[in-house]
Design a protein around this motif. Structure first.
Motif, mmCIF file in Angstrom:
data_model
loop_
_atom_site.group_PDB
_atom_site.id
_atom_site.type_symbol
_atom_site.label_atom_id
_atom_site.label_comp_id
_atom_site.label_asym_id
_atom_site.label_seq_id
_atom_site.Cartn_x
_atom_site.Cartn_y
_atom_site.Cartn_z
ATOM 1 N N HIS A 9 -11.061 -29.958 11.570
ATOM 2 C CA HIS A 9 -12.296 -29.992 10.782
ATOM 3 C C HIS A 9 -12.153 -29.325 9.422
ATOM 4 C CE1 HIS A 9 -12.505 -26.529 13.570
ATOM 5 N NE2 HIS A 9 -12.870 -25.888 12.486
ATOM 6 N N ASP A 10 -11.083 -28.582 9.212
ATOM 7 C CA ASP A 10 -10.868 -27.968 7.904
ATOM 8 C C ASP A 10 -10.051 -28.867 6.967
ATOM 9 O OD1 ASP A 10 -8.569 -27.722 9.379
ATOM 10 O OD2 ASP A 10 -8.093 -25.706 8.692
ATOM 11 N N SER A 60 -20.120 -29.088 8.741
ATOM 12 C CA SER A 60 -19.848 -27.669 8.918
ATOM 13 C C SER A 60 -20.972 -26.987 9.692
ATOM 14 C CB SER A 60 -19.684 -27.012 7.551
ATOM 15 O OG SER A 60 -19.479 -25.637 7.689
ATOM 16 N N THR A 61 -22.204 -27.326 9.374
ATOM 17 C CA THR A 61 -23.347 -26.761 10.089
ATOM 18 C C THR A 61 -23.296 -27.144 11.562
ATOM 19 O OG1 THR A 61 -24.726 -26.829 8.115
ATOM 20 C CG2 THR A 61 -25.880 -26.743 10.223
ATOM 21 N N SER A 64 -20.314 -25.345 13.282
ATOM 22 C CA SER A 64 -20.637 -23.917 13.389
ATOM 23 C C SER A 64 -21.650 -23.671 14.494
ATOM 24 C CB SER A 64 -21.181 -23.387 12.067
ATOM 25 O OG SER A 64 -20.203 -23.480 11.064
ATOM 26 N N TYR A 99 -19.907 -23.940 17.822
ATOM 27 C CA TYR A 99 -19.080 -22.764 18.053
ATOM 28 C C TYR A 99 -19.943 -21.568 18.487
ATOM 29 C CZ TYR A 99 -15.605 -19.139 17.457
ATOM 30 O OH TYR A 99 -14.758 -18.085 17.686
ATOM 31 N N GLY A 100 -21.029 -21.327 17.776
ATOM 32 C CA GLY A 100 -21.929 -20.229 18.149
ATOM 33 C C GLY A 100 -22.554 -20.444 19.517
#
Length: 141
Positions: free
Chosen positions: A97-98, A53-54, A57, A60-61
């Motif tokens: 990914h979810d 997740s990190t 994320s 994405y950022g």
């Protein structure tokens, strides 16, 4: 004979109780082992999930930031970079990914990492996302 029969009953009783205790011990140990395995599995899964997740994320950022920086530039090089960044963002949005049970998760993560390296190369920035998440003390989280 009656005395011998009583002795045999006593030995049978001792033997049977030993078998019963061994069976109960096995069941209790198996149950505890199963519970411990489930706890360890959940802990490992949560840790691995948090790391993924990190990473996602961050990508994405990273992609969103570069998209904002590039979207108003009109030169050809910037347009190519923007297209690559949008492709990175598209991979993130289309990957499952979810869904931790997805068969494609590992494959999609490899594609995502490869696309990230490609985008970094085009942007001339470091490719290891851990380089971006250092704290002021020099340690990463």
């Amino acid at each position: 004979m009656a005395g011998g029969s009583g002795q045999e009953d006593m030995f049978d009783s001792i033997f049977m109780s030993a078998e019963r205790f061994r069976g109960e011990g096995y069941r209790e140990g198996f149950e505890r082992g199963t519970n411990r395995g489930l706890q360890d599995g959940r802990r490992h899964g949560a840790s691995h999930g948090a790391k993924l997740s990190t990473e996602i994320s961050f990508y994405y950022g990273f992609g969103t930031t570069w998209k904002c920086l590039l979207q108003h530039k009109t030169d050809l090089k910037s347009r190519k970079r923007l297209k690559a960044v949008e492709s990175l963002l598209g991979l993130i949005q289309s990957s499952p990914h979810d869904d931790p049970y997805s068969e494609k998760l590992r494959e999609d993560m490899e594609k995502l990492r490869a696309k990230f390296r490609q985008v970094c190369s085009m942007l001339n920035v470091p490719t290891d996302f851990k380089d971006y998440i250092k704290t002021s003390e020099g340690t990463s989280f």
